[in-house]
Scaffold this active site. Structure first.
Site, mmCIF file in Angstrom:
data_model
loop_
_atom_site.group_PDB
_atom_site.id
_atom_site.type_symbol
_atom_site.label_atom_id
_atom_site.label_comp_id
_atom_site.label_asym_id
_atom_site.label_seq_id
_atom_site.Cartn_x
_atom_site.Cartn_y
_atom_site.Cartn_z
ATOM 1 N N THR A 146 1.674 -4.316 4.263
ATOM 2 C CA THR A 146 1.323 -4.675 5.863
ATOM 3 C C THR A 146 0.692 -6.004 6.065
ATOM 4 O OG1 THR A 146 -1.052 -3.780 5.594
ATOM 5 C CG2 THR A 146 0.622 -2.341 6.502
ATOM 6 N N ASP A 147 0.222 -6.635 4.908
ATOM 7 C CA ASP A 147 -0.543 -7.833 5.192
ATOM 8 C C ASP A 147 0.193 -9.018 5.620
ATOM 9 O OD1 ASP A 147 -2.962 -6.587 4.714
ATOM 10 O OD2 ASP A 147 -3.107 -7.383 2.552
ATOM 11 N N THR A 185 0.770 -1.340 0.048
ATOM 12 C CA THR A 185 -0.092 0.151 -0.098
ATOM 13 C C THR A 185 0.802 1.224 -0.008
ATOM 14 O OG1 THR A 185 -1.583 -1.225 1.136
ATOM 15 C CG2 THR A 185 -1.924 1.207 1.292
ATOM 16 N N SER A 238 1.260 -7.661 -0.721
ATOM 17 C CA SER A 238 2.265 -8.643 0.144
ATOM 18 C C SER A 238 1.028 -9.663 0.304
ATOM 19 C CB SER A 238 2.718 -7.903 1.309
ATOM 20 O OG SER A 238 1.817 -7.677 2.505
HETATM 21 N N1 ASP Z 1 -2.583 -5.623 0.679
HETATM 22 C C1 ASP Z 1 -1.669 -4.699 0.924
HETATM 23 C C2 ASP Z 1 -0.308 -5.257 0.992
HETATM 24 O O1 ASP Z 1 0.112 -6.067 1.897
HETATM 25 C C3 ASP Z 1 -2.019 -3.973 2.146
HETATM 26 C C4 ASP Z 1 -0.794 -3.111 2.687
HETATM 27 O O2 ASP Z 1 0.013 -2.802 1.877
HETATM 28 O O3 ASP Z 1 -1.121 -2.490 3.539
HETATM 29 O O4 ASP Z 1 0.475 -5.263 0.062
#
Ligand code: ASP
Length: 328
Positions: free
Chosen positions: A95-96, A16, A62
Site C-alpha cells: 500500500t505504501d 502486506t 513497497s
Molecule cells: N510496507 C508495506 C508495503 O507497502 C505496507 C503494505 O503493503 O501495506 O509493502
C-alpha cells in the site's frame, strides 16, 4: 463459453497482502512480501476455476520500490496487455507506494485494457485479512468490459491512478481520491459507477521512453516547504546530481522565502522545478498572477492536481529524452 479475451494475469510484487505474522491476531508486527503470488491466489476459493495466470514479478515491501522494478513491471504489463487472450492485469502491491506505481504505469502505458493495482492493510495471516476480498474485487474489475487504464481497487472502491492516495496508515479503508472521489464502488462483483471512467488512453508516453536501464533515468527529488525550511537542502540536492526538483509547496503553491533563492540558483543551473501542493486534497488554483511567494516574475509550472510524489514521476518522465538509449 469464455470470450476470446477472458484471461486475467496477476502479477505479484509483494506487500502486506503477501505478508506474514507469527500470530493471526497481529496486524502490525508482520513481515511484508513473504507468500508467493500463486499461493495467494490458490488460497482464495472464489477465484478457483477462473481463467487466471499468476506470475511473480518481484517480492518486496513497497516502501523499498525501485525504478528497476518499475521498468520490469511496465515491460511485463505491456507484454501481457498485447496478448489478445488477456482482458486485464491485476498487480498485487504494497500500500505504501501503490499510488506512485499506479501513476507511473498510467503515464507510460495509458492502457486500453484495465490494469488494476490492489493491496491489503493486514497481512495474509491475519484472522481478518482484507487481501482476499481485495483480490477478488480487483480480478472482477480486470474482467469488466469497458474498463481501461490503471486503477486501484481497495476496500470496495475503485480509484483512478491520478487521484488515488493512501490517506491512513492503519485502517482497512485507507485510500482516498480527494476532491474527485472514487470512480466506482464494487459490490458483490458488480460495479456501481460514481463518475465517468477517465479516458486518457492517448496520453501514454510509451515503453521506448524508459529505455532499458532505470539507473539512467533523470534524478528528481522532492523538497518540502515547511516552517524553518533551509535553502541548503536545495543546494545539497543539486550538488548530488538532481536534474529536477518538485517543491511540495504550502497551501496554494507558496514556498518558504528561505528556499526561494536556492531554487532560483538551481533553476539558473538548469535544474527544472515543479510545484505541487503539500495539501492532501485539491490542485493549486492558478490565479492571474504567479502564486504568492514565487516572486512576481517567476512561474514554476504547477502540476494538474498531482501530489508531490506523483509530480516527481511526471517531472522524471518529462526530463527523459524522447527515447532513452537501448542497452548495448
Ligand atoms: N510496507 C508495506 C508495503 O507497502 C505496507 C503494505 O503493503 O501495506 O509493502
Amino acid at each position: 463459453m469464455q470470450s476470446t479475451s477472458s484471461t486475467v494475469v496477476i502479477l505479484g510484487t509483494g506487500g502486506t497482502i503477501a505478508g506474514t505474522a507469527a500470530s493471526a491476531a497481529d496486524n502490525t508486527g508482520y513481515t511484508a512480501a513473504q507468500i508467493g503470488i500463486k499461493a495467494l491466489v490458490d488460497a482464495v476459493p472464489a477465484l478457483a476455476g477462473m481463467p487466471l495466470e499468476a506470475e511473480q514479478l518481484a517480492q518486496i515491501d513497497s516502501k523499498d520500490m525501485t525504478h528497476a522494478v518499475w521498468l520490469a513491471l511496465a515491460q511485463r504489463v505491456a507484454y501481457h496487455l498485447a496478448r489478445a487472450s488477456v482482458s486485464g492485469i491485476v498487480i498485487t502491491h504494497g500500500t505504501d507506494t501503490l499510488e506512485e506505481t499506479a501513476w507511473f504505469l498510467q503515464r507510460v502505458l495509458a492502457p486500453a485494457k484495465p490494469v488494476v493495482l490492489t493491496a491489503a492493510m493486514r497481512p495474509a495471516t491475519s484472522a481478518q485479512a482484507d487481501g482476499p476480498q481485495n483480490l477478488i474485487d480487483a480480478v472482477c474489475v480486470a474482467h469488466q468490459p469497458g474498463a481501461r487504464g490503471v486503477v486501484a481497487v481497495l476496500a470496495g472502491a475503485v480509484h483512478s491512478a491520478h487521484d488515488v492516495h493512501k490517506a491512513h496508515p492503519y485502517r482497512l479503508d485507507a485510500f482516498r481520491s480527494g476532491d474527485a472521489g472514487p470512480l466506482a464502488w464494487i459490490e458483490e462483483g458488480a460495479l456501481r459507477a460514481l463518475r465517468p471512467w477517465p479516458d486518457d488512453v492517448a496520453l501514454g508516453l510509451g515503453l521506448a521512453k524508459l529505455g532499458a536501464d532505470a539507473a539512467a533515468w533523470p534524478v528528481v527529488e522532492i523538497v518540502i516547504s515547511h516552517a524553518g525550511a533551509r535553502g541548503a537542502v536545495v543546494d545539497a540536492l543539486c550538488a548530488a546530481g538532481a536534474g529536477g526538483l518538485v517543491v511540495a509547496a504550502t497551501g496554494n503553491g507558496t514556498v518558504h522565502e528561505s528556499l526561494l533563492s536556492a531554487l532560483h540558483r538551481a533553476r539558473d543551473r538548469g535544474v527544472q522545478v515543479m510545484l505541487a501542493t503539500r495539501c492532501v486534497e485539491g490542485p493549486i488554483v492558478a490565479g492571474r498572477r504567479a502564486p504568492a511567494g514565487l516572486g512576481n516574475h517567476e512561474r514554476w509550472p504547477p502540476t494538474t492536481g498531482l501530489s508531490p510524489v506523483k509530480a516527481r514521476i511526471e517531472l522524471m518522465l518529462t526530463l527523459m529524452p524522447t527515447s532513452m538509449p537501448p542497452q548495448p
